[in-house]
Structures are given as structure tokens and as C-alpha cells.
Design an enzyme around this catalytic site. Sequence first.
Site, PDB file in Angstrom:
ATOM      1  N   ARG A 163       0.842  -1.222   0.000  1.00 32.38           N
ATOM      2  CA  ARG A 163       0.000   0.000   0.000  1.00 32.38           C
ATOM      3  C   ARG A 163       0.868   1.260   0.000  1.00 32.38           C
ATOM      4  O   ARG A 163       0.574   2.244   0.685  1.00 32.38           O
ATOM      5  CB  ARG A 163      -0.944   0.036   1.211  1.00 32.38           C
ATOM      6  CG  ARG A 163      -1.809  -1.172   1.365  1.00 32.38           C
ATOM      7  CD  ARG A 163      -2.885  -1.279   0.297  1.00 32.38           C
ATOM      8  NE  ARG A 163      -3.786  -2.365   0.614  1.00 32.38           N
ATOM      9  CZ  ARG A 163      -3.648  -3.602   0.142  1.00 32.38           C
ATOM     10  NH1 ARG A 163      -2.663  -3.906  -0.687  1.00 32.38           N
ATOM     11  NH2 ARG A 163      -4.505  -4.545   0.474  1.00 32.38           N
ATOM     12  N   SER A 238     -10.623   0.207   3.758  1.00 30.80           N
ATOM     13  CA  SER A 238      -9.805  -0.017   4.962  1.00 30.80           C
ATOM     14  C   SER A 238      -9.222   1.314   5.421  1.00 30.80           C
ATOM     15  O   SER A 238      -8.540   1.983   4.648  1.00 30.80           O
ATOM     16  CB  SER A 238      -8.645  -0.964   4.660  1.00 30.80           C
ATOM     17  OG  SER A 238      -9.128  -2.132   4.057  1.00 30.80           O
ATOM     18  N   GLU A 333      -4.227   4.115   6.433  1.00 25.82           N
ATOM     19  CA  GLU A 333      -4.011   3.925   4.995  1.00 25.82           C
ATOM     20  C   GLU A 333      -4.623   5.086   4.215  1.00 25.82           C
ATOM     21  O   GLU A 333      -4.102   5.521   3.191  1.00 25.82           O
ATOM     22  CB  GLU A 333      -4.668   2.600   4.571  1.00 25.82           C
ATOM     23  CG  GLU A 333      -4.517   2.306   3.106  1.00 25.82           C
ATOM     24  CD  GLU A 333      -5.171   0.984   2.720  1.00 25.82           C
ATOM     25  OE1 GLU A 333      -4.743  -0.064   3.214  1.00 25.82           O
ATOM     26  OE2 GLU A 333      -6.094   1.021   1.888  1.00 25.82           O
TER      27      GLU A 333
HETATM   28  P1  FAD Z   1      -8.510   9.419  -4.487  1.00 24.62           P
HETATM   29  O1  FAD Z   1      -9.182   9.089  -3.185  1.00 24.62           O
HETATM   30  O2  FAD Z   1      -9.140  10.425  -5.353  1.00 24.62           O
HETATM   31  O3  FAD Z   1      -7.014   9.837  -4.191  1.00 24.62           O
HETATM   32  C1  FAD Z   1      -6.214   9.058  -3.348  1.00 24.62           C
HETATM   33  C2  FAD Z   1      -4.828   9.708  -3.255  1.00 24.62           C
HETATM   34  O4  FAD Z   1      -4.212   9.665  -4.536  1.00 24.62           O
HETATM   35  C3  FAD Z   1      -4.884  11.180  -2.876  1.00 24.62           C
HETATM   36  O5  FAD Z   1      -3.745  11.471  -2.119  1.00 24.62           O
HETATM   37  C4  FAD Z   1      -4.849  11.894  -4.211  1.00 24.62           C
HETATM   38  O6  FAD Z   1      -4.304  13.185  -4.111  1.00 24.62           O
HETATM   39  C5  FAD Z   1      -3.945  10.977  -5.023  1.00 24.62           C
HETATM   40  N1  FAD Z   1      -4.254  10.953  -6.450  1.00 24.62           N
HETATM   41  C6  FAD Z   1      -5.404  10.535  -7.025  1.00 24.62           C
HETATM   42  N2  FAD Z   1      -5.311  10.597  -8.361  1.00 24.62           N
HETATM   43  C7  FAD Z   1      -4.071  11.083  -8.644  1.00 24.62           C
HETATM   44  C8  FAD Z   1      -3.372  11.393  -9.836  1.00 24.62           C
HETATM   45  N3  FAD Z   1      -3.920  11.231 -11.039  1.00 24.62           N
HETATM   46  N4  FAD Z   1      -2.118  11.892  -9.741  1.00 24.62           N
HETATM   47  C9  FAD Z   1      -1.538  12.083  -8.528  1.00 24.62           C
HETATM   48  N5  FAD Z   1      -2.152  11.809  -7.356  1.00 24.62           N
HETATM   49  C10 FAD Z   1      -3.398  11.307  -7.411  1.00 24.62           C
HETATM   50  N6  FAD Z   1      -7.805  -0.004  -1.914  1.00 24.62           N
HETATM   51  C11 FAD Z   1      -7.052  -1.092  -2.139  1.00 24.62           C
HETATM   52  O7  FAD Z   1      -5.824  -0.974  -2.325  1.00 24.62           O
HETATM   53  N7  FAD Z   1      -7.590  -2.346  -2.148  1.00 24.62           N
HETATM   54  C12 FAD Z   1      -8.911  -2.558  -1.959  1.00 24.62           C
HETATM   55  O8  FAD Z   1      -9.349  -3.688  -1.986  1.00 24.62           O
HETATM   56  C13 FAD Z   1      -9.745  -1.427  -1.703  1.00 24.62           C
HETATM   57  N8  FAD Z   1     -11.052  -1.580  -1.461  1.00 24.62           N
HETATM   58  C14 FAD Z   1     -11.836  -0.488  -1.203  1.00 24.62           C
HETATM   59  C15 FAD Z   1     -13.204  -0.686  -0.925  1.00 24.62           C
HETATM   60  C16 FAD Z   1     -14.022   0.405  -0.682  1.00 24.62           C
HETATM   61  C17 FAD Z   1     -15.500   0.185  -0.391  1.00 24.62           C
HETATM   62  C18 FAD Z   1     -13.489   1.707  -0.703  1.00 24.62           C
HETATM   63  C19 FAD Z   1     -14.374   2.905  -0.489  1.00 24.62           C
HETATM   64  C20 FAD Z   1     -12.135   1.909  -0.937  1.00 24.62           C
HETATM   65  C21 FAD Z   1     -11.299   0.808  -1.187  1.00 24.62           C
HETATM   66  N9  FAD Z   1      -9.913   0.951  -1.422  1.00 24.62           N
HETATM   67  C22 FAD Z   1      -9.141  -0.135  -1.687  1.00 24.62           C
HETATM   68  C23 FAD Z   1      -9.309   2.287  -1.371  1.00 24.62           C
HETATM   69  C24 FAD Z   1      -9.399   3.048  -2.713  1.00 24.62           C
HETATM   70  O9  FAD Z   1     -10.462   2.583  -3.491  1.00 24.62           O
HETATM   71  C25 FAD Z   1      -8.127   2.935  -3.542  1.00 24.62           C
HETATM   72  O10 FAD Z   1      -7.032   3.418  -2.808  1.00 24.62           O
HETATM   73  C26 FAD Z   1      -8.219   3.701  -4.859  1.00 24.62           C
HETATM   74  O11 FAD Z   1      -7.057   3.465  -5.633  1.00 24.62           O
HETATM   75  C27 FAD Z   1      -8.393   5.204  -4.670  1.00 24.62           C
HETATM   76  O12 FAD Z   1      -8.665   5.761  -5.937  1.00 24.62           O
HETATM   77  P2  FAD Z   1      -9.301   7.207  -6.101  1.00 24.62           P
HETATM   78  O13 FAD Z   1      -9.278   7.544  -7.526  1.00 24.62           O
HETATM   79  O14 FAD Z   1     -10.635   7.240  -5.437  1.00 24.62           O
HETATM   80  O15 FAD Z   1      -8.266   8.069  -5.298  1.00 24.62           O
HETATM   81  P1  NAP Z   2      -9.853 -10.633   4.901  1.00 29.90           P
HETATM   82  O1  NAP Z   2     -10.042 -11.541   3.750  1.00 29.90           O
HETATM   83  O2  NAP Z   2     -10.765 -10.719   6.071  1.00 29.90           O
HETATM   84  O3  NAP Z   2      -8.355 -10.728   5.382  1.00 29.90           O
HETATM   85  C1  NAP Z   2      -7.908  -9.892   6.397  1.00 29.90           C
HETATM   86  C2  NAP Z   2      -6.420  -9.851   6.415  1.00 29.90           C
HETATM   87  O4  NAP Z   2      -5.844 -11.126   6.225  1.00 29.90           O
HETATM   88  C3  NAP Z   2      -5.698  -8.969   5.465  1.00 29.90           C
HETATM   89  O5  NAP Z   2      -4.624  -8.481   6.210  1.00 29.90           O
HETATM   90  C4  NAP Z   2      -5.155  -9.843   4.396  1.00 29.90           C
HETATM   91  O6  NAP Z   2      -3.959  -9.303   3.859  1.00 29.90           O
HETATM   92  C5  NAP Z   2      -4.869 -11.087   5.187  1.00 29.90           C
HETATM   93  N1  NAP Z   2      -5.052 -12.319   4.407  1.00 29.90           N
HETATM   94  C6  NAP Z   2      -6.181 -13.037   4.289  1.00 29.90           C
HETATM   95  N2  NAP Z   2      -5.944 -14.141   3.541  1.00 29.90           N
HETATM   96  C7  NAP Z   2      -4.663 -14.100   3.175  1.00 29.90           C
HETATM   97  C8  NAP Z   2      -3.828 -14.953   2.418  1.00 29.90           C
HETATM   98  N3  NAP Z   2      -4.289 -16.082   1.880  1.00 29.90           N
HETATM   99  N4  NAP Z   2      -2.546 -14.580   2.227  1.00 29.90           N
HETATM  100  C9  NAP Z   2      -2.076 -13.466   2.769  1.00 29.90           C
HETATM  101  N5  NAP Z   2      -2.811 -12.609   3.503  1.00 29.90           N
HETATM  102  C10 NAP Z   2      -4.093 -12.934   3.716  1.00 29.90           C
HETATM  103  O7  NAP Z   2      -9.848  -9.130   4.393  1.00 29.90           O
HETATM  104  P2  NAP Z   2     -10.981  -8.222   3.858  1.00 29.90           P
HETATM  105  O8  NAP Z   2     -11.017  -7.017   4.688  1.00 29.90           O
HETATM  106  O9  NAP Z   2     -12.236  -8.968   3.612  1.00 29.90           O
HETATM  107  O10 NAP Z   2     -10.371  -7.788   2.456  1.00 29.90           O
HETATM  108  C11 NAP Z   2     -10.180  -8.716   1.431  1.00 29.90           C
HETATM  109  C12 NAP Z   2      -9.090  -8.209   0.506  1.00 29.90           C
HETATM  110  O11 NAP Z   2      -9.473  -6.955  -0.071  1.00 29.90           O
HETATM  111  C13 NAP Z   2      -7.759  -7.950   1.216  1.00 29.90           C
HETATM  112  O12 NAP Z   2      -6.737  -8.236   0.313  1.00 29.90           O
HETATM  113  C14 NAP Z   2      -7.809  -6.484   1.520  1.00 29.90           C
HETATM  114  O13 NAP Z   2      -6.518  -5.914   1.584  1.00 29.90           O
HETATM  115  C15 NAP Z   2      -8.604  -5.939   0.337  1.00 29.90           C
HETATM  116  N6  NAP Z   2      -9.384  -4.761   0.733  1.00 29.90           N
HETATM  117  C16 NAP Z   2      -8.748  -3.598   0.838  1.00 29.90           C
HETATM  118  C17 NAP Z   2      -9.435  -2.454   1.185  1.00 29.90           C
HETATM  119  C18 NAP Z   2      -8.718  -1.126   1.230  1.00 29.90           C
HETATM  120  O14 NAP Z   2      -9.388  -0.117   1.331  1.00 29.90           O
HETATM  121  N7  NAP Z   2      -7.422  -1.130   1.148  1.00 29.90           N
HETATM  122  C19 NAP Z   2     -10.786  -2.514   1.441  1.00 29.90           C
HETATM  123  C20 NAP Z   2     -11.411  -3.730   1.358  1.00 29.90           C
HETATM  124  C21 NAP Z   2     -10.699  -4.871   0.991  1.00 29.90           C
HETATM  125  P3  NAP Z   2      -3.942  -8.243   2.610  1.00 29.90           P
HETATM  126  O15 NAP Z   2      -4.651  -7.009   3.035  1.00 29.90           O
HETATM  127  O16 NAP Z   2      -2.491  -8.017   2.401  1.00 29.90           O
HETATM  128  O17 NAP Z   2      -4.589  -8.919   1.469  1.00 29.90           O
END
Ligand code: FAD
Ligand code: NAP
Length: 337
Positions: A163, A238, A333
Amino acid sequence: MLIQKNVSLKPYNSFGIDVSASHFVELTHEWELEELTADETVPTTRLVLGGGSNILFTKNVAALVIKNNMMGIEVAEENEEHVWLQAKAGVVWHELVLYAIDHNLGGIENLALIPGCVGASPMQNIGAYGMEVKDVIDEVACWHWEEKRMMVLRNEDCQFGYRDSIFKQGLKDKVLITSVVFKLNKLHKVNTSYGAIQQQLATMGVSNEPTIKTVANAVIAIRESKLPDPNKIGNAGSFFKNPTISLELFKAIQLHQPNIPAYPANEGVKVPAGWLIEQCGWKGYRDGDAGVHALQALVLVNYGNATGAEMLHLSEKIIESVKEKFGIELEREVNIW
Ligand code: FAD
Ligand code: NAP
């Protein structure tokens, strides 16, 4: 290029926080960047927004907010095994995933339904269900505000981590990402290592080698079953990163909490932050309109009119209690502004 003043950002962030931007502009073409950089009537403090799904506004934004609407997906290069797809920053991430699946290109199917735009995908190296976008990013093109020029970073220049990337570190607020090139696979090897995917595939009755489309459908089904839809309830996914802790600390915690889940990580053990938060009693907590999601404690939610400061305060209380109970310092995050 229309520069507006005092624009509400409520429709532009998935938390639904109502703050205003002193200056606001929507960009659709790369050539507008030079003109915008030269404009002395707008603030030089800038905030680029994609879908606003990974940001928490805690105050009004005294800056130029740039909503990136640059659109387009095209094939940049192709050989027998791979297709290099170039996507502009404003393309909705999930639409790129669907495009790849429709064209039978593997590599991003596990990242289905992540909200936001392509331009933000390298920022925090989006990841889910055993896949990270760094594994398919070939290069990232961006505009450097101070140097007033386009630059291209190869994958190895982006300093991708869990991340994390150079765009969240050394190049933070210095560049606007205009497009990303993804190296996708014509010959697929699906990744179903994540337990939840295997369970979902079994529920769907898929026993043979699943296709990329089946894996994406499984991911979509899991996500829809446990994550709050930002169109219905404000959230940014998250709120905290999943911490990696030392083996010593893990063993010490395990003595009192034998059920603590853990996964192998590069230096130590990765522990789900959601589990830690749940153990501290926060799951389903609500104070006014600021709360912790009832199905996934890692997701903070805005039930309506919470302020960003209230959400931030809640996150501080969670960090404190996890630190007190487990000695683990959670890191946010979500980007805080
Ligand atoms: P924004 O929120 O608009 O911006 C995020 C950051 O990036 C800000 O600092 C902004 O200034 C910068 N930025 C955006 N666009 C640019 C650009 N073109 N150039 C320079 N800087 C820029 N994330 C995960 O990694 N894994 C997931 O599974 C995941 N699941 C999610 C589930 C839900 C329900 C929600 C609401 C969020 C989730 N996220 C997840 C977080 C999010 O969706 C991601 O981080 C996504 O990439 C953000 O994209 P955005 O366009 O909305 O970014
Ligand atoms: P989950 O499946 O309940 O798992 C929770 C945690 O366990 C996370 O730390 C995940 O790591 C780890 N994990 C689970 N299974 C794993 C495996 N087989 N190997 C390694 N790590 C494992 O998590 P969840 O909240 O429902 O999310 C599912 C996936 O979507 C995850 O990958 C999560 O990161 C992603 N997600 C991200 C966001 C966001 O906003 N960043 C939001 C929703 C979901 P990892 O996080 O490294 O995968």
C-alpha cells in the site's frame, strides 16, 4: 478550463464529508496542465482527486483541487504473450478490469470492484485477494508541477511497497499522474490462493481451473457481501493498513490470544488490523454519525453528517486502544487532508 471557487467536495469523496475547495478545476486533457501550471491566479498548493475513495477531508481545502477526468484505454504494444494497455488516469478502475476481462487479458481480475480511478492505482499500489497492481504496472506517466514537464517512471522507479509507492513518499504532491501502462497476460494463470476466493468458488460450484472472469465474479460477490457500498454509506475502505509485526511480539500476543490470525510477511508476521480492532470492542460502534462498520471493523463509516474531524478523532481512539491492548501501532491507509 473552468476554475471555480468555493466548491463543495461532498460529491467528490466517498466518505461524503462536506468541506469546500477554495479553487476547483476538472481536467480532461494533458495539454491543459501547462496552462494550469502557468496560471498565477490559482494557489500553488494542489490536491489531485480521482474518485475520492481513499481520502478523508478534515477541514476546508485552501488549495487548487484538480479532478482528473482524462479518459481513454488503448493498446500500446502487443506480442504473443502480453498486451500493454495504456489507460488514462481518469478511467474508473473497475471499468479497466472489465475491459481487460472482455479482451481476455489476465492480471487484474482479483482487483475487481476496487473503487476509484486508474490514476490513483499506483499511489498506494492497490491490492486485494492476493494480488497487487505493482505486478502488472509497466510504467507511469506524470506531470511534474515544479519542473513543468512530463516524466515517465518505469516500474522499478516507483518504489512500490505494501500500500505504498514513491507517489505517497518522495513525489507526494509533486506530480499529477496522467496515465499508466499495464502489462497484461494473454496466457492466464489465475491466482486463487486467497482463502475467501476458494470458498466463494466452491459456493459457486466451480471446481475446475476457473477463468479470469469467474475469479472476478467471485471477488465481486465477496466484496458485495461484506463491504459497505460508498453510494449508500460513506466510507473509504480499509482505514488502516494491516500491520506487520515481529515474530517475538506475535508470540507474546499469542500466549494470551491463541486465536490471533496471521500471515507470513517479508519481515515478520502480518496481522489483520480488522481483527485487532474487533478485539478492542469497536466493531459496530457508533458515536453520532461516525462509526465502525458492523461487518468489517477495518472500515470506518459516516452514517450521514459526520465531520472529517469526528472521523479522525474516532481513528485516534482506535489507534490508542489497539496500542494499549496489543502494543501494535496502527498506521492509517487513508490519505488525510
Ligand atoms: P482518491 O481518493 O481520489 O485519491 C487518493 C490519493 O491519490 C490522494 O492522495 C490523491 O491526491 C492521489 N491521487 C489521485 N489521483 C491522482 C493522480 N492522477 N495523480 C496524482 N495523485 C493522485 N484499496 C485497495 O488498495 N484495495 C482494496 O481492496 C480497496 N477496497 C476499497 C473498498 C471500498 C469500499 C473503498 C471505499 C475503498 C477501497 N480501497 C481499496 C481504497 C481506494 O479505493 C483505492 O485506494 C483507490 O485506488 C483510490 O482511488 P481514487 O481515484 O478514489 O483516489
Ligand atoms: P480478509 O479476507 O478478512 O483478510 C484480512 C487480512 O488477512 C488482510 O490483512 C489480508 O492481507 C490477510 N489475508 C487473508 N488471507 C490471506 C492470504 N491467503 N494470504 C495473505 N494474507 C491474507 O480481508 P478483507 O477485509 O475482507 O479484504 C479482502 C481483501 O481486499 C484484502 O486483500 C484487503 O486488503 C482488500 N481490501 C482492501 C481495502 C482497502 O481499502 N485497502 C478494502 C477492502 C478490501 P492483505 O490485506 O495483504 O490482502
